[in-house]
Scaffold this active site. Structure first.
Site, PDB file in Angstrom:
ATOM      1  N   ASP A 110      -7.088  18.976 -18.594  1.00 41.89           N
ATOM      2  CA  ASP A 110      -5.761  19.448 -18.251  1.00 41.89           C
ATOM      3  C   ASP A 110      -5.083  19.855 -19.563  1.00 41.89           C
ATOM      4  O   ASP A 110      -4.656  19.002 -20.340  1.00 41.89           O
ATOM      5  CB  ASP A 110      -5.000  18.320 -17.539  1.00 41.89           C
ATOM      6  CG  ASP A 110      -3.561  18.704 -17.229  1.00 41.89           C
ATOM      7  OD1 ASP A 110      -3.127  19.789 -17.661  1.00 41.89           O
ATOM      8  OD2 ASP A 110      -2.869  17.901 -16.570  1.00 41.89           O
TER       9      ASP A 110
ATOM     10  N   CYS B 119       6.476  12.622 -13.891  1.00 43.59           N
ATOM     11  CA  CYS B 119       5.279  12.741 -13.038  1.00 43.59           C
ATOM     12  C   CYS B 119       4.079  12.019 -13.644  1.00 43.59           C
ATOM     13  O   CYS B 119       2.928  12.404 -13.388  1.00 43.59           O
ATOM     14  CB  CYS B 119       4.897  14.202 -12.786  1.00 43.59           C
ATOM     15  SG  CYS B 119       6.128  15.125 -11.926  1.00 43.59           S
TER      16      CYS B 119
ATOM     17  N   HIS C 264      -0.791  13.285 -15.739  1.00 39.71           N
ATOM     18  CA  HIS C 264       0.243  13.803 -14.828  1.00 39.71           C
ATOM     19  C   HIS C 264      -0.279  13.557 -13.409  1.00 39.71           C
ATOM     20  O   HIS C 264      -1.492  13.606 -13.175  1.00 39.71           O
ATOM     21  CB  HIS C 264       0.371  15.307 -15.091  1.00 39.71           C
ATOM     22  CG  HIS C 264       1.502  15.986 -14.409  1.00 39.71           C
ATOM     23  ND1 HIS C 264       1.464  16.337 -13.080  1.00 39.71           N
ATOM     24  CD2 HIS C 264       2.705  16.411 -14.875  1.00 39.71           C
ATOM     25  CE1 HIS C 264       2.596  16.944 -12.760  1.00 39.71           C
ATOM     26  NE2 HIS C 264       3.366  16.999 -13.833  1.00 39.71           N
TER      27      HIS C 264
ATOM     28  N   GLN D 255      -0.184  20.978 -21.395  1.00 46.59           N
ATOM     29  CA  GLN D 255       0.715  20.769 -22.532  1.00 46.59           C
ATOM     30  C   GLN D 255       0.121  21.256 -23.846  1.00 46.59           C
ATOM     31  O   GLN D 255       0.860  21.573 -24.781  1.00 46.59           O
ATOM     32  CB  GLN D 255       1.065  19.269 -22.661  1.00 46.59           C
ATOM     33  CG  GLN D 255       1.882  18.716 -21.526  1.00 46.59           C
ATOM     34  CD  GLN D 255       3.272  19.340 -21.443  1.00 46.59           C
ATOM     35  OE1 GLN D 255       3.884  19.678 -22.447  1.00 46.59           O
ATOM     36  NE2 GLN D 255       3.773  19.505 -20.226  1.00 46.59           N
TER      37      GLN D 255
ATOM     38  N   LYS E 296       4.579  27.382 -19.078  1.00 46.16           N
ATOM     39  CA  LYS E 296       4.844  26.503 -20.235  1.00 46.16           C
ATOM     40  C   LYS E 296       4.481  27.203 -21.536  1.00 46.16           C
ATOM     41  O   LYS E 296       4.477  26.620 -22.608  1.00 46.16           O
ATOM     42  CB  LYS E 296       4.036  25.209 -20.106  1.00 46.16           C
ATOM     43  CG  LYS E 296       4.447  24.361 -18.904  1.00 46.16           C
ATOM     44  CD  LYS E 296       3.640  23.089 -18.863  1.00 46.16           C
ATOM     45  CE  LYS E 296       3.676  22.432 -17.514  1.00 46.16           C
ATOM     46  NZ  LYS E 296       4.888  21.683 -17.228  1.00 46.16           N
TER      47      LYS E 296
HETATM   48  N1  PMP Z   1      -0.444  18.525 -16.155  1.00 45.25           N
HETATM   49  C1  PMP Z   1       0.441  18.323 -17.129  1.00 45.25           C
HETATM   50  C2  PMP Z   1       0.036  17.549 -18.344  1.00 45.25           C
HETATM   51  C3  PMP Z   1       1.729  18.848 -17.014  1.00 45.25           C
HETATM   52  O1  PMP Z   1       2.622  18.649 -17.976  1.00 45.25           O
HETATM   53  C4  PMP Z   1       2.075  19.564 -15.851  1.00 45.25           C
HETATM   54  C5  PMP Z   1       3.468  20.105 -15.651  1.00 45.25           C
HETATM   55  N2  PMP Z   1       4.472  19.245 -16.026  1.00 45.25           N
HETATM   56  C6  PMP Z   1       1.086  19.745 -14.875  1.00 45.25           C
HETATM   57  C7  PMP Z   1      -0.165  19.216 -15.057  1.00 45.25           C
HETATM   58  C8  PMP Z   1       1.370  20.537 -13.639  1.00 45.25           C
HETATM   59  O2  PMP Z   1       1.659  21.856 -13.991  1.00 45.25           O
HETATM   60  P1  PMP Z   1       2.208  22.883 -12.908  1.00 45.25           P
HETATM   61  O3  PMP Z   1       3.403  22.215 -12.306  1.00 45.25           O
HETATM   62  O4  PMP Z   1       2.554  24.098 -13.716  1.00 45.25           O
HETATM   63  O5  PMP Z   1       1.124  23.112 -11.936  1.00 45.25           O
END
Ligand code: PMP
Length: 451
Positions: free
Chosen positions: A218, A386, A141, A221, A244
């Site tokens: 990270d 993203c 991401h 997910q 999430k």
């Molecule tokens: N890493 C991953 C793999 C994500 O899916 C996301 C959110 N889509 C993020 C980071 C960022 O998370 P947040 O917007 O809650 O900070």
């Protein structure tokens, strides 16, 4: 007699395996206002990788705080503040148990992005220097790339990228080349938000440590969908987001391995972190975690995250994983029977442990499909999610992503497939020719067959 016993044993084993794979959490929908209120109850919500719905008890926990014990924490010398502090710290303990950490290793943040920026702004800015290397992957991401590019600009450390293979697995041969004693950090996702591929972390973490590198995971997910155990995985840093995981927005978690918490400088400075002020320049800080949580934290959200963790923890993580994989499996089988659809990632892996199915409809902008789905009450996400590096590598401009959580059902997947099939039967032929150069053409050009 022995034969009968063996037969019975086999029946029990097969029966329990079958039950495991056919787990169904549809009764959980009752716990969510969203699935029972007139405006939203008929929606098919397949955008869980972006954020999940919240059960009543989580919403109630926010309301309870504001209605019954709203007070600032750690500083008030009165019962209400003590109660709020206790609830806040209880939430930290719940989070710690959830990932098998100690409570002093859990820092509340705003979310995964905030947690990664924390480590980039503190550990990385002080530890890294010109010529050091940071490894990320093409599955990341943007939140796990952009902070490292900033670190690179300021420290001279070089960001290197582990590529993915055509089906979205990491290229382990390239990892072998890229991981050297120059590598000071490996920052990687446990599970891709864009295509749902899960990375087997243990081996990578062990290899990184063997080279003397730190590892940031990270788990945005993965934490909601599968077991994440920091003792077992052994990362140095790990982040995830509350929203999430059935929790509220504005709250997230940063795990920092205990041996590192002593040496890290704080991310932000202010109230709440100070123990003793000797004079203007000499300040003693509180112990971890307060040392890293300057200012008034997201008290209600942290407590509600605790409630979300209580809620999710009533379900077996293995059953959650199986349930989500079943939904992926049904979705993949359905999509494979519809022409002109290409699924991203390894369908074999997604059927075993996915929670996301991402696909492209040949010769058609994804927005046309998602608009049709939206008109039929189906919420999905399109675009690059993203994860621009991945989209460039796999050669698509935009994919349609359906992502599941506990309350989604096989019936919803079937409805999704029927709606998409209807679209393809009635509209595809007329619309498809309008797009000249397709994302799939490019995918073929880069990789051969991307499915
Ligand atoms: N890493 C991953 C793999 C994500 O899916 C996301 C959110 N889509 C993020 C980071 C960022 O998370 P947040 O917007 O809650 O900070």
């Amino acid at each position: 007699m022995l034969h009968t016993f063996r037969f019975l044993l086999l029946t029990v084993i097969i029966g329990s395996l079958f039950l495991n794979t056919l787990c169904d959490f549809s009764e959980k929908r009752q716990d969510f206002t969203f699935f029972n209120s007139p405006e939203t109850k008929n929606l098919i919500y397949f955008d869980n990788a972006a954020t999940t719905q919240k059960p009543h008890i989580v919403i109630q926990s926010l309301v309870d705080f504001y209605e019954h014990y709203c007070a600032n924490i750690h500083r008030g010398d009165y019962e209400l503040s003590r109660h709020a502090t206790e609830q806040f710290e209880q939430a930290r303990i719940k989070v710690a148990r959830f990932v098998n950490a100690q409570k002093e290793e859990i820092i509340f943040t705003k979310g995964s992005t905030d947690g990664i920026n924390f480590i980039a702004s503190t550990w990385a800015m002080t530890e890294l220097k010109d010529g050091d290397e940071i490894l990320v992957t093409e599955l990341e991401h943007n939140s796990n790339i952009l902070p490292w590019l900033q670190v690179s600009k300021k420290t001279g450390a070089v960001v290197k990228i582990i590529p993915v293979l055509p089906q979205g697995e990491l290229d382990m041969k390239e990892l072998e080349h890229l991981l050297t004693t120059k590598t000071k950090l490996v920052a990687l996702t446990h599970c891709s938000n864009a295509i749902g591929m899960v990375t087997d972390l243990s081996d990578i973490i062990a290899r990184a440590h063997a080279k003397g590198a730190r590892v940031l995971i990270d788990a945005a997910q993965s934490a909601p969908c599968r077991m994440v155990d920091v003792q077992e995985l052994n990362p140095d840093f790990l982040v995830f987001s509350g929203h999430k995981l059935c929790g509220p927005t504005g709250i997230g978690v940063l795990y920092i391995k205990k041996e590192l918490t002593g040496t890290l400088i704080p991310y932000q400075w202010g109230g709440g972190m100070v123990d003793i002020v000797h004079d203007f320049e000499h300040v003693e800080l509180n112990d971890v975690p307060e040392k890293f949580e300057a200012g008034t934290p997201a008290i209600a959200q942290a407590i509600a995250l605790g409630a979300a963790i209580d809620y999710v923890s009533t379900l077996d993580k293995e059953l959650i994983k199986n349930h989500l994989a079943n939904l992926c499996s049904r979705m993949i089988d359905g999509l494979e029977n519809i022409g002109h659809v290409r699924i991203l990632g390894s369908t074999e892996q997604l059927k075993k442990n996915g929670h996301v199915v991402s696909f492209i409809v040949e010769n058609l902008p994804t927005e046309i499909v998602s608009k049709y789905l939206d008109q039929h009450g189906i919420c999905v996400r399109t675009n690059k999610h993203c994860a621009h590096l991945l989209a460039h590598r796999l050669g698509y401009d935009s994919s349609i992503r359906a992502s599941f959580y506990i309350y989604n059902t096989i019936e919803e997947v079937d409805l999704f497939i029927n709606t998409l099939r209807e679209f393809m039967n009635t509209q595809y032929a007329a619309l498809a020719g309008q797009v000249k150069r397709t994302s799939i053409d490019r995918a073929h050009h880069l990789w051969g067959d991307v499915s």
